[in-house]
Design a protein around this motif. Structure first.
Motif, short mmCIF file in Angstrom:
data_model
loop_
_atom_site.label_atom_id
_atom_site.label_comp_id
_atom_site.label_asym_id
_atom_site.label_seq_id
_atom_site.Cartn_x
_atom_site.Cartn_y
_atom_site.Cartn_z
N CYS A 201 0.86 -1.19 0.00
CA CYS A 201 0.00 0.00 0.00
C CYS A 201 0.89 1.24 0.00
O CYS A 201 1.91 1.26 0.70
CB CYS A 201 -0.88 -0.01 1.25
SG CYS A 201 -1.95 1.44 1.36
N ASN A 203 0.12 4.11 1.20
CA ASN A 203 -0.17 4.98 2.35
C ASN A 203 0.67 4.57 3.56
O ASN A 203 1.24 3.49 3.58
CB ASN A 203 -1.66 4.96 2.66
CG ASN A 203 -2.47 5.45 1.47
OD1 ASN A 203 -2.09 6.43 0.84
ND2 ASN A 203 -3.53 4.75 1.13
N ARG A 204 0.69 5.45 4.55
CA ARG A 204 1.60 5.22 5.67
C ARG A 204 0.87 5.31 7.01
O ARG A 204 1.37 5.93 7.96
CB ARG A 204 2.76 6.22 5.61
CG ARG A 204 3.46 6.26 4.25
CD ARG A 204 4.73 7.08 4.26
NE ARG A 204 5.72 6.57 5.17
CZ ARG A 204 6.48 5.51 4.95
NH1 ARG A 204 6.33 4.82 3.84
NH2 ARG A 204 7.38 5.13 5.83
N CYS A 205 -0.31 4.73 7.08
CA CYS A 205 -1.08 4.79 8.32
C CYS A 205 -0.26 4.16 9.46
O CYS A 205 0.30 3.07 9.30
CB CYS A 205 -2.39 4.04 8.17
SG CYS A 205 -3.33 4.57 6.74
N PHE A 207 -1.00 2.78 12.30
CA PHE A 207 -1.46 1.57 13.00
C PHE A 207 -1.29 0.32 12.16
O PHE A 207 -1.47 -0.80 12.64
CB PHE A 207 -2.94 1.71 13.39
CG PHE A 207 -3.86 1.92 12.21
CD1 PHE A 207 -4.06 3.19 11.70
CD2 PHE A 207 -4.50 0.86 11.61
CE1 PHE A 207 -4.89 3.40 10.61
CE2 PHE A 207 -5.34 1.05 10.53
CZ PHE A 207 -5.53 2.33 10.02
N CYS A 208 -0.95 0.49 10.90
CA CYS A 208 -0.92 -0.61 9.94
C CYS A 208 0.54 -0.97 9.65
O CYS A 208 1.43 -0.11 9.70
CB CYS A 208 -1.62 -0.12 8.68
SG CYS A 208 -1.49 -1.19 7.26
N ASN A 210 1.99 -1.69 6.92
CA ASN A 210 2.53 -1.41 5.58
C ASN A 210 3.70 -0.43 5.57
O ASN A 210 4.65 -0.62 4.81
CB ASN A 210 1.41 -0.91 4.67
CG ASN A 210 0.70 -2.07 3.99
OD1 ASN A 210 1.28 -2.73 3.13
ND2 ASN A 210 -0.51 -2.35 4.40
N GLU A 252 -4.52 -4.10 -0.71
CA GLU A 252 -4.69 -3.14 0.39
C GLU A 252 -5.62 -2.00 -0.02
O GLU A 252 -6.49 -1.60 0.72
CB GLU A 252 -3.33 -2.59 0.84
CG GLU A 252 -2.33 -3.66 1.27
CD GLU A 252 -2.68 -4.34 2.57
OE1 GLU A 252 -3.84 -4.33 2.98
OE2 GLU A 252 -1.77 -4.92 3.19
N ALA A 286 -9.17 3.01 -0.20
CA ALA A 286 -8.84 4.07 0.77
C ALA A 286 -9.13 5.38 0.06
O ALA A 286 -8.68 5.58 -1.08
CB ALA A 286 -7.38 3.98 1.18
N ARG A 327 -3.64 9.03 8.34
CA ARG A 327 -4.43 8.49 7.24
C ARG A 327 -4.24 9.36 6.00
O ARG A 327 -3.87 10.53 6.11
CB ARG A 327 -5.93 8.51 7.62
CG ARG A 327 -6.29 7.57 8.72
CD ARG A 327 -6.41 6.17 8.25
NE ARG A 327 -7.48 5.98 7.29
CZ ARG A 327 -7.55 4.96 6.44
NH1 ARG A 327 -6.60 4.05 6.42
NH2 ARG A 327 -8.56 4.82 5.62
#
Ligand code: SF4
Length: 483
Positions: A201, A203-205, A207-208, A210, A252, A286, A327
């Motif tokens: 993915c 994105n760089r959230c 809590f995840c 990835n 993702e 997302a 997010r």
């Protein structure tokens, strides 16, 4: 060579280990399939918190007598995996045991030190485990295998091998062997299958995993399988099981590459045209600036009969979402509007929610309820209590701020219990909000009988002891019926 692949589930169906074919995990399935293709005799063991691990593994070790055992685990599965590993080593100390998965990948030093392990696999493990099996079969002492950290049994020293770049071409992966999972699946009708569409993915959230996984090696992290390859797998699925009703395209976030997305949707649309019975598709999305207000995308979804997606709100507090979760940037109103457009096109969606986040207050949570209500989810909500996964930046923040309670990492109860000490939102309040979230979001929109059934399910999930008792009751009744 005889190889046992072990998968553990913390969230299990009351009747069997998995609810439906969509619960088949990809990581261990790709490895098992490739090992089978290489000519090995591969068996599967699926464990839940209900399993009598001692009896189960003593029997497997005695009857099957594997030479290699492959374990996989995310952090919350580690308590169960530790028990399994201990039983294996107590009963058959010579079996080579390797552990892969996100936990080992992001916490390699701590993981490789576990007594029962001979090696850990970091990152994508398909070719590493095949190479390991072939070295063991040839009677060699495993060595020099990329992506593996191998422990010397005599002196405990660890050979830390470098990593392959991320697998460039996902079409090189085989179609997973689904047959081996059939005994573990409870649902037999209206079959929903999952087909891998991509990995990674952009994105760089926080809590995840990835953002951390993307850093472990070189090469392109966000990859998709070619539309032709995906369509071919679906065609073979239908050939094997004409009752397949829905295919979930597992990636993702499908909108990470819009050009690819349109290409895939075009292929699915043409594939649909040749079918007697239309197939439904679903995927993960997302929200980002290219997707927001994107009618062209929703029209392409509709034409391909992609009529379901999951989308993350996570928190209705824009501050928590931007500063704590990092997010992708969107306003609450953007998501509410996107959901409204999806309803216009008769596309159903689930909204993903996290409760009990660092910095979250009851007021923030009320905003989550308010925004979710305005999103009017047409395919329910996926609500989870935040679980800090070691190796992610949000876990690190929890450690820095001394938020973790003593039970974290010791219980297999994942995403249904809060392991944080939050000043403004107690663990008990979080659990109650988890149970009554569905009620708060859907009251007035859905029949009260449906709301109460869902609420009861959340209550059962929230109290694992309660769930285990019900599940044991099911198993007992089923065994009596067989007699
Ligand atoms: S968009 Fe989803 S998959 Fe991607 S980093 Fe965020 S939570 Fe993870």
């Amino acid at each position: 060579m005889k190889i046992l692949c072990v998968y553990s589930v913390t969230s299990y169906s009351l009747k069997k280990e998995l609810y439906c074919p969509a619960d088949i995990p990809f990581g261990i399935s790709f490895i098992a399939t490739m090992l089978k293709k290489a000519g090995h005799d591969v068996r599967l063991a699926v464990v839940t918190p209900l399993a009598d691990l001692n009896r189960m593994f003593k029997k497997i070790l005695c009857d099957f007598d594997p030479g290699l055992i492959c374990l996989t685990s995310v952090s919350s599965q580690m308590p169960m995996i530790r028990k399994v590993g201990k039983i294996i080593k107590e009963n058959s100390p010579d079996i080579f045991v390797v552990l892969g998965g996100v936990h080992a990948t992001l916490n390699p030093d701590e993981t490789v030190a576990l007594d029962f392990l001979d090696a850990i696999c970091i990152g994508e493990g398909e070719s590493a485990v095949c190479e390991l099996a072939s070295q063991l079969q040839e009677g060699k002492k495993p060595s020099g295998i990329k992506n593996l950290w191998i422990k010397d049994r005599v002196n405990g020293l660890v050979e830390k091998n470098s990593l392959h770049p991320f697998e460039e071409d996902l079409d090189e992966l085989p179609f997973i062997d689904r047959e081996m999972w059939e005994p573990y699946i409870s649902q037999k009708e209206d079959m929903i299958y999952t087909v891998l569409a991509g990995r990674g993915c952009p994105n760089r959230c926080t809590f995840c995993s990835n953002h951390a996984l993307s850093q472990i090696t070189s090469g392109r992290y966000v990859r998709f399988r070619s539309p032709e390859n995906i369509v071919e797998e679906i065609r073979q699925l239908l050939e094997r099981d004409p009752m397949v009703s829905t295919v979930f395209l597992e990636t993702e976030t499908l909108g990470a590459n819009l050009r690819y997305t349109y290409d895939l949707l075009g292929h699915l649309e043409r594939f649909q045209a040749g079918l007697k019975r239309p197939l439904k598709f679903g995927t993960n999305l997302a929200l980002n600036p290219r997707i927001r207000n994107n009618r062209k995308l929703l029209e392409a979804f509709r034409r391909a009969n992609l009529n379901f997606f999951r989308i993350g709100l996570e928190s209705g507090s824009e501050e928590i979402r931007n500063k704590v979760l990092r997010r992708p940037k969107y306003k609450n109103q953007d998501l509410i509007e996107f959901c409204r457009m999806a309803r216009e096109y008769d596309i159903k969606y689930t909204v993903n929610i996290l409760i009990g986040l660092p910095g979250e207050s009851k007021k923030d949570f009320q905003e989550t309820v308010r925004v979710t209500r305005l999103c009017r989810p047409t395919y329910g909500v996926s609500v989870c209590i935040f679980y800090p996964y070691p190796g992610t930046s949000l876990y690190n923040l929890c450690v820095e701020q001394n938020l973790l309670d003593a039970r974290h990492g010791k219980s297999p109860s994942e995403r249904t219990t809060s392991y944080l000490n939050l000043p403004e939102f107690t663990s008990w309040q979080i659990k109650m909000e988890y149970i009554f979230f569905y009620y708060k979001v859907f009251r007035g929109y859905e029949p009260m009988s449906k709301i109460m059934t869902k609420t009861l399910r959340y209550a059962v999930d929230a109290f694992p002891v309660f769930k285990q008792a019900i599940s044991r009751g099911f198993h007992f009744a089923a065994s009596m019926a067989r007699k």
